[in-house]
Structures are given as structure tokens and as C-alpha cells.
Design a protein around this motif. Structure first.
Motif, PDB file in Angstrom:
ATOM      1  N   VAL A 161       0.874  -1.177   0.000  1.00 41.13           N
ATOM      2  CA  VAL A 161       0.000   0.000   0.000  1.00 41.13           C
ATOM      3  C   VAL A 161       0.909   1.225   0.000  1.00 41.13           C
ATOM      4  O   VAL A 161       1.657   1.450   0.963  1.00 41.13           O
ATOM      5  N   PRO A 174      -0.446   8.149  -1.111  1.00 40.73           N
ATOM      6  CA  PRO A 174      -1.044   8.717  -2.328  1.00 40.73           C
ATOM      7  C   PRO A 174      -0.024   9.422  -3.222  1.00 40.73           C
ATOM      8  O   PRO A 174      -0.093   9.322  -4.446  1.00 40.73           O
ATOM      9  N   LYS A 232       5.777   5.126  -7.192  1.00 38.26           N
ATOM     10  CA  LYS A 232       5.715   3.661  -7.145  1.00 38.26           C
ATOM     11  C   LYS A 232       6.907   3.014  -7.849  1.00 38.26           C
ATOM     12  O   LYS A 232       7.368   1.947  -7.435  1.00 38.26           O
ATOM     13  N   PHE A 250       0.950  -3.295  -6.176  1.00 34.40           N
ATOM     14  CA  PHE A 250       0.404  -2.218  -5.354  1.00 34.40           C
ATOM     15  C   PHE A 250      -1.091  -2.439  -5.198  1.00 34.40           C
ATOM     16  O   PHE A 250      -1.799  -2.705  -6.176  1.00 34.40           O
ATOM     17  N   VAL A 251      -1.539  -2.389  -3.954  1.00 31.68           N
ATOM     18  CA  VAL A 251      -2.956  -2.630  -3.663  1.00 31.68           C
ATOM     19  C   VAL A 251      -3.457  -1.529  -2.737  1.00 31.68           C
ATOM     20  O   VAL A 251      -2.669  -0.785  -2.129  1.00 31.68           O
ATOM     21  N   SER A 252      -4.787  -1.414  -2.632  1.00 32.85           N
ATOM     22  CA  SER A 252      -5.373  -0.441  -1.698  1.00 32.85           C
ATOM     23  C   SER A 252      -5.300  -0.998  -0.280  1.00 32.85           C
ATOM     24  O   SER A 252      -5.146  -2.204  -0.074  1.00 32.85           O
ATOM     25  N   ALA A 253      -5.412  -0.107   0.683  1.00 32.14           N
ATOM     26  CA  ALA A 253      -5.409  -0.536   2.087  1.00 32.14           C
ATOM     27  C   ALA A 253      -6.555  -1.514   2.334  1.00 32.14           C
ATOM     28  O   ALA A 253      -6.411  -2.485   3.089  1.00 32.14           O
ATOM     29  N   GLU A 254      -7.711  -1.273   1.657  1.00 28.66           N
ATOM     30  CA  GLU A 254      -8.877  -2.153   1.842  1.00 28.66           C
ATOM     31  C   GLU A 254      -8.582  -3.558   1.303  1.00 28.66           C
ATOM     32  O   GLU A 254      -8.902  -4.559   1.940  1.00 28.66           O
ATOM     33  N   GLU A 255      -7.965  -3.604   0.106  1.00 25.01           N
ATOM     34  CA  GLU A 255      -7.661  -4.914  -0.479  1.00 25.01           C
ATOM     35  C   GLU A 255      -6.649  -5.678   0.381  1.00 25.01           C
ATOM     36  O   GLU A 255      -6.778  -6.886   0.589  1.00 25.01           O
ATOM     37  N   LYS A 266      -6.216  -5.445   3.573  1.00 28.64           N
ATOM     38  CA  LYS A 266      -6.891  -5.920   4.782  1.00 28.64           C
ATOM     39  C   LYS A 266      -7.785  -7.110   4.471  1.00 28.64           C
ATOM     40  O   LYS A 266      -7.828  -8.085   5.226  1.00 28.64           O
ATOM     41  N   GLU A 267      -8.494  -7.019   3.340  1.00 25.01           N
ATOM     42  CA  GLU A 267      -9.472  -8.057   3.013  1.00 25.01           C
ATOM     43  C   GLU A 267      -8.787  -9.365   2.605  1.00 25.01           C
ATOM     44  O   GLU A 267      -9.156 -10.441   3.069  1.00 25.01           O
TER      45      GLU A 267
END
Lengths: 332, 332
Positions: A210, A213, A217, A240-245, A247-248
Motif C-alpha cells: 500500500v 497517495p 511507485k 500495489f494494492v489499496s489498504a482495503e484490499e 486488509k481483506e
């Protein structure tokens, strides 16, 4: 047996694992937690003292630990902390940067020998139990080589050390690193080829990162794949992934590994040795092993031993709560 | 490293395995063989002295061994030999009658402590490496139980100790005993049930016996299935075969085994540990392990230690030919 008083130094995933493990080890008691951010830890912990890690003399005097279990990361925490803390109390840690272990041992050994304390370094799965299994396999099968593989399942195994290393990079908010064994290489070992692998022949590394912003990268990727020891020697994939991804999909800590050696006995009879482990929680596994080594550290200290030790220097019975009589009667 | 001088005491399958193993361990040299029947051994061996085992003071004086590897059987040989020989020289043995280990340890410990020698007892696969793996698994997974299984393949694994025991029975000319793991019980352990097995829940024993022409086979069978420790606790099948059939079908020494433990870490994450080995030659496997322990025995003695030891009392590095620097640099 008198109760062993333990201080947990560093309250991350391994530190939480040590707290849980101590509940399952009735010969030990949590004397307190020390942290670089005691106020953060106090939001979660109210039943034991939480003190500032850097005030070593103060917390040793106040908490009277028999041993401190150092739960910091290997990249920035332990190289600085261990040699200082073992000036005042026996320690155990999971320093896991393999190529730096000789220098780390030397530095800690000098400090612990001077202070008359015992410092057990670099234990956990690997380095640690896997190191021991490699040495034993090589000792019992001279001429063979023993190999450690991680992440045999489809999703690989989560490496805490490598995840910590990713998180030290500027612009990285969070990250997980999954290690994948290269199965064709395991087959070569089982076939008795005793191959001369480079690290990159045995594992691939897959990172889920993550980024902040405004982060660059490409720069982060370059910094990861070129990081000496941790990533440079391997085929490394950076996602690179989102914080939500993150976590999930990647919040668990599953881990599995294999030590495998093939060789011969006598004039050519085939022989094979394998050690496997599978863990639902990698940090709790490391924690359990650290706690058993804390017991051993106290026993070594009680015998008047001092200096740095690895798992290779410790008789297996020292890890056990069982008496000598019980071990001889029921465990041999 | 100065060369370790080894005497091999007892020249059966394990003794032959030790001779072969010494060839693969360049830090050791065969000083001689001692036997109850030197003339028989001399028919095979001409390159080293072969002396009478009972003349202990003479062969210790003449062969100047650092350690004697005792290769006799557990039923009749070792209980009588070990405590005598360790009065004069460091010893290593593979005494494998589990239920008698506490008394055996006590007797040998008394003798070796009085003489200032080191006597490493009961090593090999089980007791030995498997004992260690059980204790480590239990230490790293408190509350779990670790189990040893043998003979996972279709043909089972050949047990030398149990074959020796069969051959002590009057009227038995030769015999082999194959141990078979009960796979349903392995599955229970892997499922995390931590079951309370009797020995008979884990293994069955299949015997192939060559009886003397005039022997009472019913009496032999009764003596086998009722033999305490070795057979009484198990479902045991006795097959009488001709000497030719025994030689043709059952002359090899294949062996395999598994230590398996399941438990939890923390508040319930699943965890599993398994140690497996497969050997083309069981006696050579035992021999290789005995030789590594002989190295450890000499190191312990050189430190001024004395008395009886098991594998649980020995730091893993003591088994290795590798230096401390090499172990830290390449094996941790």
C-alpha cells in the motif's frame, strides 16, 4: 520450579503472540511490556506495567525480569536494541537477516559476556528450528545438504521479516510479503541431487504494497527489488494494492515450511529426512518458539553461562517444562 | 580438529554400519573392533585389531579409543556391557527398550559419573532423534502431544530391536519384525485430536520367524506375543517361514518413520509439526546417528562433563563437524 518473570520488548504482532503464548506456559508470568511508544500500548494493555523501552535500567529495576523477549524487527530495531538490553537482563530475539547473523552474534556476544548475561539470538522458524534441522540432517547424513523451503501451498507463506523490511521504505504505508517455494527445486533435493542452489533458485517473493497517495511507485519498486539480502537475490513481484484490499485479502499470517535433505548411508543406501510445519499464525509460531527459548535462557543463566547463544548451542531438554525423570520415562 | 579414535563394540548389522559410516566422517578413525567372538570377526576384518570385548582394560590400553560405540542388542547385550565399559572409556549406545530407559540411565549414570566418563545412551531413530522431535514439538506447542509412527509404507519398517528380541527366543533360528503404522491414528493426530493412544493403537507388529526343525511353534508364538514391552502391548502376527523365504523376501533393512504433532497457538490458530525419515538401510541409519553422537560424547568429555546423557542433553552443534563460524555464517 520458580516462576520465570518475562518482559516483552516491542508490542507488534510477535509481541502480541508472546502475550498469548505466556498464557499457555504456566511456568512463566508477564512482568510487563516495554515499548518505544508506551502510551500507544497502554490503550490496549492495562493489567501490567508498560514502560519506555529506552529506560532500560529503570524497567529492569522495577519489573525484575528473568528474561526479556525482544519482539522488534530485524532491520532497524534489534541491531540497536539487543546489545544494549543484554547489558542488564537475559534476552531472546528472532533476528532473521541471515547474512548478518555472524556480525550480530559477535556484537551481542561481546555485550552479554561483559555483563554476565545470556542472550539467545536469531530464533524462531528460520533462523531457528529450521537451522537446527539443517545442521542435524547434515550431521546424520554427512555429505548431504539440507535445504529450507517456505510457502509450499498455493498462496505461499507470509514472511514477517520481509514484510517489516517493506514497511521501512519511504512511501510505503503497509505491506505483506508472501514467499513461494519453487517446487521443481524441492523435487531435485528429494531425488538426491544435492544441488548447489542460489537463494533465487529456491524461492520467489511476492509483495503486496500500500503506497502513500503521493508516493513514486517506480522508486518504491526499485528500492524493494534491489534491497540487499531481503529481495535482491530473488525473483520479486511487487503488487500495489489499496489498504482495503490488503486488509481483506492479505490480513492473515499463514505460514508453512519444509526442511528437506537427501543423501546416502554406507556405500549407497538412499536416505531422506524432512521436517515440515504449518501454522495458522506465523507471529504466534515465532512467539511460541521465543517463549521456549526464554525458558532455556534462564536455565543457562542459572548455570552461570553467559554470552550469545543460538538454538545450536542449547540442549533440547532446556526448552521443555518437563522434568528429567518425566522426559526419561515417557518421552525418550 | 584432532582425529577421534573409535572402537566398535559388537560386530553385527549396526557395527558394520558404523564401519561404513566412519568412512564418511573424516574427523574419525576406526581404532579397532571388540567382540565376544573375535575369531568370527577376524574372518571378515584384517585391517584393524580385533580383540575380546570382555578384556576391557586391555583393549582400552592397547587401542587408546576416545569413544566406544556399543552396537549390541538391547535385550541381553547392552544392559550388561554399557555400565562396565563406561568405567574405562566414553561410550555411545542405542538401547531401545523404551520402558526400561529410566533404570538403564540410572545404572549407566552411576558408573560413568564414578569413572569420570561420558556415556550417551539410547540414541538412534527412536529412542533418539524421534525423542528429541517429540520433546521439541511439545515445547513449541504447549498442550500438544507428539507421536512417533513407524512403517508408513505398504511393507512397514523393519525394527532391529524387535528382530533381535525374536532371535533370543529358544527354537528361533532367525527372524525379522516389521512394524506397521495404523494410518487411522495418524489422521486423528493431524486432525488435532491429541488422542490418548495405547501403544497398540498406533502400531501393529508382523513377525517372520525361522524355527528350528524340532521347535514347538505354538510355544514360540506364545512367547513372542506375550513378551513384555516388545510385543505384549500390540496386535502381533507371527508367520513361520523357511530360511530361504526369509532371505529372499525379508533380507533388506528398509525403514521409515514420522513424528507428528498438532496443536494450537495463541487462542486457537491451528498448528502442525511433522518430522519424517526414510532409510534404505535401518542399521546404517542408526550407525550414522551413533557416529554423530560419538563426536558429541568426545566433546562433552573434553569439557570435563561426565555421567549419562541422552540426545535431549546435547547441544545440536556438538554433532556437527562444522566450526562455530561456519555454522553461524552458512547454516543459521
Amino acid at each position: 520450579m520458580s516462576t520465570i518473570r518475562v518482559v516483552v520488548a516491542g508490542y507488534g504482532n510477535v509481541g502480541r503472540g508472546v502475550l498469548a503464548s505466556l498464557e499457555n506456559n504456566p511456568d512463566m508470568v508477564l512482568a510487563g511490556i516495554v515499548s518505544r511508544s508506551p502510551e500507544r500500548v497502554k490503550k490496549e494493555i492495562s493489567n501490567v506495567p508498560v514502560l519506555l523501552m529506552n529506560d532500560i535500567e529503570q524497567w529492569v529495576s522495577e519489573l525484575r525480569p528473568d528474561v526479556a523477549i525482544l519482539c522488534g524487527g530485524s532491520k532497524n530495531d534489534l541491531p540497536e536494541q539487543t546489545a544494549n538490553i543484554c547489558r542488564f537482563v537475559n534476552t531472546v530475539d528472532s533476528f532473521d537477516n541471515h547474512s548478518c547473523i555472524p556480525q550480530y552474534f559477535e556484537k551481542v556476544n561481546t555485550a552479554a559476556t561483559a555483563s554476565g548475561k545470556v542472550s539467545v539470538i536469531s530464533t524462531g522458524w528460520d533462523p531457528g528450528v529450521f537451522s537446527m534441522e539443517r545442521v542435524l540432517a547434515n550431521s546424520f547424513l554427512p555429505g548431504s545438504r539440507a535445504y529450507g523451503f517456505y510457502g509450499l501451498g498455493e498462496n505461499g507463506g507470509l514472511s514477517m521479516g520481509h514484510s517489516d523490511a517493506l514497511r521501512t521504505i519511504a512511501g510505503v504505508l503497509d505491506a505483506r510479503q508472501y514467499t513461494h517455494a519453487i517446487h521443481a527445486s524441492i523435487d531435485k533435493v528429494r531425488n538426491g541431487e544435492n544441488p548447489a542452489f542460489t537463494p533465487g533458485d529456491m524461492h520467489e517473493r511476492v509483495c503486496f504494497v500500500v503506497a502513500a497517495p503521493d508516493a513514486d511507485k517506480e522508486k518504491i519498486t526499485a528500492e524493494i527489488v534491489n534491497m540487499p539480502g531481503y529481495f535482491a537475490p530473488y525473483k520479486t513481484t511487487v503488487n500495489f494494492v489499496s489498504a482495503e484490499e490488503l486488509k481483506e485479502k492479505y490480513s492473515g499470517f499463514p505460514h508453512d515450511g519444509l526442511v528437506v535433505a537427501s543423501g546416502i548411508t554406507g556405500k549407497g543406501n538412499p536416505a531422506g529426512i524432512e521436517y515440515r510445519c504449518q501454522w495458522g499464525s506465523n507471529p504466534e509460531a515465532t512467539a511460541n518458539i521465543l517463549v521456549a527459548h526464554a525458558r532455556a535462557a534462564v536455565r543457562l543463566a542459572n548455570e552461570g553461562r553467559k554470552g550469545a547463544f543460538t538454538i545450536l548451542d542449547i540442549p533440547p531438554a532446556y526448552f521443555s517444562t518437563l522434568s528429567k525423570e518425566e522426559l526419561l520415562k515417557h518421552w525418550m
